[in-house]
Design a protein around this motif. Sequence first.
Motif, PDB file in Angstrom:
ATOM      1  N   LEU A 104       0.823  -1.212   0.000  1.00  0.00           N
ATOM      2  CA  LEU A 104       0.000   0.000   0.000  1.00  0.00           C
ATOM      3  C   LEU A 104       0.856   1.260   0.000  1.00  0.00           C
ATOM      4  CD1 LEU A 104      -2.442  -1.852   0.184  1.00  0.00           C
ATOM      5  CD2 LEU A 104      -3.347  -0.347   1.948  1.00  0.00           C
ATOM      6  N   TYR A 105       1.365   1.588  -1.175  1.00  0.00           N
ATOM      7  CA  TYR A 105       2.164   2.794  -1.359  1.00  0.00           C
ATOM      8  C   TYR A 105       1.260   3.990  -1.618  1.00  0.00           C
ATOM      9  CZ  TYR A 105       5.854  -0.607  -2.729  1.00  0.00           C
ATOM     10  OH  TYR A 105       6.757  -1.646  -2.795  1.00  0.00           O
ATOM     11  N   ARG A 106       1.724   5.155  -1.219  1.00  0.00           N
ATOM     12  CA  ARG A 106       1.115   6.385  -1.701  1.00  0.00           C
ATOM     13  C   ARG A 106       1.711   6.700  -3.076  1.00  0.00           C
ATOM     14  NH1 ARG A 106       0.477  10.883   3.059  1.00  0.00           N
ATOM     15  NH2 ARG A 106      -0.459   9.522   4.642  1.00  0.00           N
ATOM     16  N   PHE A 107       0.904   7.313  -3.912  1.00  0.00           N
ATOM     17  CA  PHE A 107       1.454   7.867  -5.141  1.00  0.00           C
ATOM     18  C   PHE A 107       2.332   9.064  -4.777  1.00  0.00           C
ATOM     19  CE2 PHE A 107      -0.509   4.921  -7.539  1.00  0.00           C
ATOM     20  CZ  PHE A 107      -1.499   5.247  -8.444  1.00  0.00           C
ATOM     21  N   HIS A 108       3.207   9.390  -5.706  1.00  0.00           N
ATOM     22  CA  HIS A 108       4.034  10.589  -5.581  1.00  0.00           C
ATOM     23  C   HIS A 108       3.232  11.784  -6.082  1.00  0.00           C
ATOM     24  CE1 HIS A 108       7.303  13.383  -6.612  1.00  0.00           C
ATOM     25  NE2 HIS A 108       7.989  12.753  -5.681  1.00  0.00           N
ATOM     26  N   PRO A 109       3.498  12.998  -5.580  1.00  0.00           N
ATOM     27  CA  PRO A 109       2.787  14.176  -6.108  1.00  0.00           C
ATOM     28  C   PRO A 109       2.847  14.281  -7.626  1.00  0.00           C
ATOM     29  CG  PRO A 109       3.944  14.773  -4.115  1.00  0.00           C
ATOM     30  CD  PRO A 109       4.307  13.354  -4.388  1.00  0.00           C
ATOM     31  N   ASP A 110       3.918  13.860  -8.258  1.00  0.00           N
ATOM     32  CA  ASP A 110       4.021  13.929  -9.717  1.00  0.00           C
ATOM     33  C   ASP A 110       2.995  13.046 -10.415  1.00  0.00           C
ATOM     34  OD1 ASP A 110       7.655  14.321 -10.096  1.00  0.00           O
ATOM     35  OD2 ASP A 110       6.052  15.755  -9.664  1.00  0.00           O
ATOM     36  N   ASP A 111       2.528  11.981  -9.744  1.00  0.00           N
ATOM     37  CA  ASP A 111       1.539  11.105 -10.373  1.00  0.00           C
ATOM     38  C   ASP A 111       0.239  11.830 -10.666  1.00  0.00           C
ATOM     39  OD1 ASP A 111       2.853   8.439  -8.443  1.00  0.00           O
ATOM     40  OD2 ASP A 111       2.756   8.466 -10.639  1.00  0.00           O
ATOM     41  N   PHE A 112      -0.019  12.922  -9.957  1.00  0.00           N
ATOM     42  CA  PHE A 112      -1.281  13.640 -10.116  1.00  0.00           C
ATOM     43  C   PHE A 112      -1.196  14.715 -11.193  1.00  0.00           C
ATOM     44  CE2 PHE A 112      -3.467  11.866  -6.436  1.00  0.00           C
ATOM     45  CZ  PHE A 112      -2.407  11.332  -5.721  1.00  0.00           C
ATOM     46  N   ARG A 113      -0.013  14.968 -11.720  1.00  0.00           N
ATOM     47  CA  ARG A 113       0.144  16.022 -12.734  1.00  0.00           C
ATOM     48  C   ARG A 113       1.059  15.514 -13.839  1.00  0.00           C
ATOM     49  NH1 ARG A 113       4.588  19.599 -11.195  1.00  0.00           N
ATOM     50  NH2 ARG A 113       5.726  18.655  -9.476  1.00  0.00           N
ATOM     51  N   MET A 114       0.676  14.400 -14.396  1.00  0.00           N
ATOM     52  CA  MET A 114       1.541  13.711 -15.358  1.00  0.00           C
ATOM     53  C   MET A 114       1.815  14.565 -16.594  1.00  0.00           C
ATOM     54  SD  MET A 114       2.671  10.588 -14.633  1.00  0.00           S
ATOM     55  CE  MET A 114       2.728   9.678 -16.183  1.00  0.00           C
ATOM     56  N   GLY A 312     -15.212   3.093 -20.986  1.00  0.00           N
ATOM     57  CA  GLY A 312     -14.412   1.994 -21.534  1.00  0.00           C
ATOM     58  C   GLY A 312     -13.104   2.442 -22.155  1.00  0.00           C
ATOM     59  N   ARG A 313     -13.014   3.746 -22.460  1.00  0.00           N
ATOM     60  CA  ARG A 313     -11.778   4.247 -23.069  1.00  0.00           C
ATOM     61  C   ARG A 313     -10.724   4.499 -21.999  1.00  0.00           C
ATOM     62  NH1 ARG A 313     -12.615   3.363 -28.437  1.00  0.00           N
ATOM     63  NH2 ARG A 313     -10.640   4.442 -28.687  1.00  0.00           N
ATOM     64  N   HIS A 314      -9.481   4.733 -22.439  1.00  0.00           N
ATOM     65  CA  HIS A 314      -8.347   5.023 -21.540  1.00  0.00           C
ATOM     66  C   HIS A 314      -8.109   3.902 -20.537  1.00  0.00           C
ATOM     67  CE1 HIS A 314      -8.665   8.951 -23.290  1.00  0.00           C
ATOM     68  NE2 HIS A 314      -9.830   9.181 -22.730  1.00  0.00           N
ATOM     69  N   LEU A 315      -8.447   2.707 -20.940  1.00  0.00           N
ATOM     70  CA  LEU A 315      -8.205   1.555 -20.061  1.00  0.00           C
ATOM     71  C   LEU A 315      -6.704   1.401 -19.836  1.00  0.00           C
ATOM     72  CD1 LEU A 315      -8.876  -1.177 -18.666  1.00  0.00           C
ATOM     73  CD2 LEU A 315      -8.956  -2.196 -20.957  1.00  0.00           C
ATOM     74  N   GLN A 316      -6.350   1.223 -18.583  1.00  0.00           N
ATOM     75  CA  GLN A 316      -4.941   0.977 -18.263  1.00  0.00           C
ATOM     76  C   GLN A 316      -4.854  -0.202 -17.297  1.00  0.00           C
ATOM     77  OE1 GLN A 316      -3.816   5.029 -16.636  1.00  0.00           O
ATOM     78  NE2 GLN A 316      -5.863   5.215 -17.508  1.00  0.00           N
ATOM     79  N   PHE A 317      -3.832  -0.994 -17.473  1.00  0.00           N
ATOM     80  CA  PHE A 317      -3.495  -1.989 -16.466  1.00  0.00           C
ATOM     81  C   PHE A 317      -2.325  -1.393 -15.687  1.00  0.00           C
ATOM     82  CE2 PHE A 317      -6.455  -5.039 -17.914  1.00  0.00           C
ATOM     83  CZ  PHE A 317      -6.626  -4.745 -19.260  1.00  0.00           C
ATOM     84  N   HIS A 318      -1.400  -2.230 -15.290  1.00  0.00           N
ATOM     85  CA  HIS A 318      -0.166  -1.699 -14.728  1.00  0.00           C
ATOM     86  C   HIS A 318       0.964  -2.373 -15.459  1.00  0.00           C
ATOM     87  CE1 HIS A 318       1.653   0.631 -11.385  1.00  0.00           C
ATOM     88  NE2 HIS A 318       0.478   1.179 -11.418  1.00  0.00           N
ATOM     89  N   ALA A 319       2.030  -1.633 -15.628  1.00  0.00           N
ATOM     90  CA  ALA A 319       3.211  -2.244 -16.225  1.00  0.00           C
ATOM     91  C   ALA A 319       3.942  -3.015 -15.140  1.00  0.00           C
ATOM     92  CB  ALA A 319       4.110  -1.167 -16.819  1.00  0.00           C
ATOM     93  N   LEU A 486      -4.229  -5.242 -11.847  1.00  0.00           N
ATOM     94  CA  LEU A 486      -4.377  -3.830 -11.506  1.00  0.00           C
ATOM     95  C   LEU A 486      -4.989  -3.115 -12.712  1.00  0.00           C
ATOM     96  CD1 LEU A 486      -0.892  -3.390  -9.763  1.00  0.00           C
ATOM     97  CD2 LEU A 486      -3.103  -3.943  -8.728  1.00  0.00           C
ATOM     98  N   VAL A 487      -6.145  -2.552 -12.526  1.00  0.00           N
ATOM     99  CA  VAL A 487      -6.945  -2.085 -13.662  1.00  0.00           C
ATOM    100  C   VAL A 487      -7.464  -0.677 -13.380  1.00  0.00           C
ATOM    101  CG1 VAL A 487      -8.661  -2.858 -15.322  1.00  0.00           C
ATOM    102  CG2 VAL A 487      -7.789  -4.450 -13.626  1.00  0.00           C
ATOM    103  N   ALA A 529       1.850   0.666  -6.878  1.00  0.00           N
ATOM    104  CA  ALA A 529       0.617  -0.115  -6.796  1.00  0.00           C
ATOM    105  C   ALA A 529      -0.520   0.807  -6.356  1.00  0.00           C
ATOM    106  CB  ALA A 529       0.803  -1.270  -5.806  1.00  0.00           C
ATOM    107  N   PRO A 530      -1.699   0.741  -6.983  1.00  0.00           N
ATOM    108  CA  PRO A 530      -2.720   1.765  -6.813  1.00  0.00           C
ATOM    109  C   PRO A 530      -3.710   1.550  -5.684  1.00  0.00           C
ATOM    110  CG  PRO A 530      -3.423   0.246  -8.487  1.00  0.00           C
ATOM    111  CD  PRO A 530      -2.077  -0.233  -8.030  1.00  0.00           C
ATOM    112  N   THR A 531      -3.606   0.444  -4.957  1.00  0.00           N
ATOM    113  CA  THR A 531      -4.685   0.083  -4.036  1.00  0.00           C
ATOM    114  C   THR A 531      -4.930   1.143  -2.985  1.00  0.00           C
ATOM    115  OG1 THR A 531      -4.056  -2.230  -4.354  1.00  0.00           O
ATOM    116  CG2 THR A 531      -5.569  -1.749  -2.545  1.00  0.00           C
TER     117      THR A 531
END
Lengths: 549, 145
Positions: A104-114, A312-319, A486-487, A529-531
Amino acid sequence: MSRKRAPQVDVLIIGSGAGGGPLALTLARHGASVMVLERGPRHTPAIDYVHDEVAVAMREFFGPRLRDDPHMVVRPDQPTPQRSRLGWTATCLGGGTAHMGGYLYRFHPDDFRMQSRFGTYHSVCDWPYDYAALEPYYSRAEWTVGVSGRGGSYPTEGDRSRPYPMPPLPSHPVASQLDAACIARGLHPFPTPRAVNSAWYDDRPPCSHCQWCAGYGCPTDARGSTAATLLRRAEKTGRCEVRCRAMAYKITVDTRGHATGCLYFDAEGQRQRVRASLVCVCCSAVESARLLLLSDSRLFPDGLANGNGLVGRHLQFHATSSARAHFRRDRHPHLSLDDPFPNLDRSIMDYYVLPDGVAPIAKGGLIRFGLASRTPILTAAELALGQGRFLWGMALKKQLREIYHDTRTLNFEVFHDFLPSDGTYMTLDPDVRDRWGLPVARIHLDPPNHHAIAGRYLVDRGVDVFEDLGADSIERRQQGDTASFLVHGTCRAGASPESSVLNAFCRAHEVPNLYVVDGSFMPTSGGAAPTLTILANSFRTADHILASS
Amino acid sequence: MIRTADVFRLAPESQQTLHAALICILPSDDGPGAEETLAFDYVERVLTEVVDGERRRHFLEGLHLLDDVARERHGLPFRLCAREKQDDVLTHVLGIPHRLTQQFVASLIHVALQGFLCAPRHGGNHGGQGWAYLSLPETAEAARP
């Protein structure tokens, strides 16, 4: 359909995972009548969560059964649709949290302003809110679910208003050597935050370090699934009813275009109806979008909330990228590899931003180091059949004994972005039906090449550390592959109704009392990880619903 | 394959080929192998009760292919070939440029390992001998019915 009058609740929540759990708990605690529909069964952890590879890993225990409920996948190089589990998390109470490893990681601030930070690339965009807006909810999620970790461990971490509720889990002695190797390279290793108790917490025991973690249920509830942490307490309020084996197949609307509840198949296959003042769809990104597309009507001929065609668009999994390193015990006495303790739990976030020129955009990811699981069938199968090998006979037996008697294997996995693009999306399959006769999801998979390139670079950086430790052999395994569980992204959140399905609080632009609260809202998938982000967002959405009511 | 009252059973020849193939994958030279752990019982159960018709058919075709290649290259059915000739047959099958042949060999190895190391209640790993071979501690799964 049942002739009994359909129950009426304040809030209907469809799905019981990381999106549905926080909503159920928050809204029930504040007096709302809540019903949670979960298509899968309710497990009894102490009985059902067994350490049995065949029963769990090979018999589709966490479901669904591929022959009954597939996702169909097409790729540019494989246009014939293939049955797949891609995009399924789990079908049971708790959803994917029932068998997660709990990273259970937090995202980094940069993840919110890609887009602002890394530039234009395919359909990468900024989130409709920033890290600061979500930070209080990260803390709430960490303290409500129970996360063990150490805040302030690395310099690029976002601001933190509260420490973790529990200290990090204990680590194998090799962690100190790994730390030293990382530090010598100028890296900043930190204990991997886990939704796993390192002490008694919330009436749940500390972890027993059984080595049967990711992919298996936790029989002691030391790991914080939503069933163990959120739904249990939601039900105790007396205002939350959970109905399992309930397959929602259509969200109903009135003539004003407001959601009024849903239709579902019960455990006996009978059609049932629930009426609700507010509907929250939390089925995980592919299935949530599928439910919206199945909920077409006169007012919404292309699916509910889909007037702009973006559901349904912009579907992403995780790399996902990974490698493993084998160490002979007799050659590395200082690594204490005879110690059987199974947890290593170290991560580095130093490659979250890549050097210029490495990849199409400079977004990297997070490397999580661990000790390779020693569950026997998996270990033996990877030895015999991994990396294109076919090993049998005495050669197989000899190497198998060496793995268990003479060596210890470290591994790492990289979490990094699966960037959104026009090439990856989902629709309803025109041909294949599930066991209820409903069109299944068809996934069109054509990711941009960023994560393959970034994956190779990130694997090389992890391998650097293994080489510094003196590994006897190293296997590069996945390099920029697609993680199945992860979807995200199918109901993108944004300020503009023209370019998004949901607003910044996950409310559908077109349907004022419909929310989609799981990974569907995420404009980008994040480098971790996005959980925890899904949990935190759900708590934030719940507060918004309360403030709006 | 013999079908009796909707219960699929392996034909005797297929049983013998499968038995020999499992022993080839996990011989008994230095400790328990497929024979001692009753891996055959596990695999037979998987074929008759677990896998669907198409996968079962492909697997049985693979077993027939082992015999065909063994007869062609060594004049004997697979089960009667010496160990090194069985290895040769498997290697030759892997070299056949068809996706399904590689899938079959992978499936064969994988189910052999499952039968060797599964929780005993599934019919293999008799007495936990597979786990003991790897010095794994006996778990509660060993006793679970």
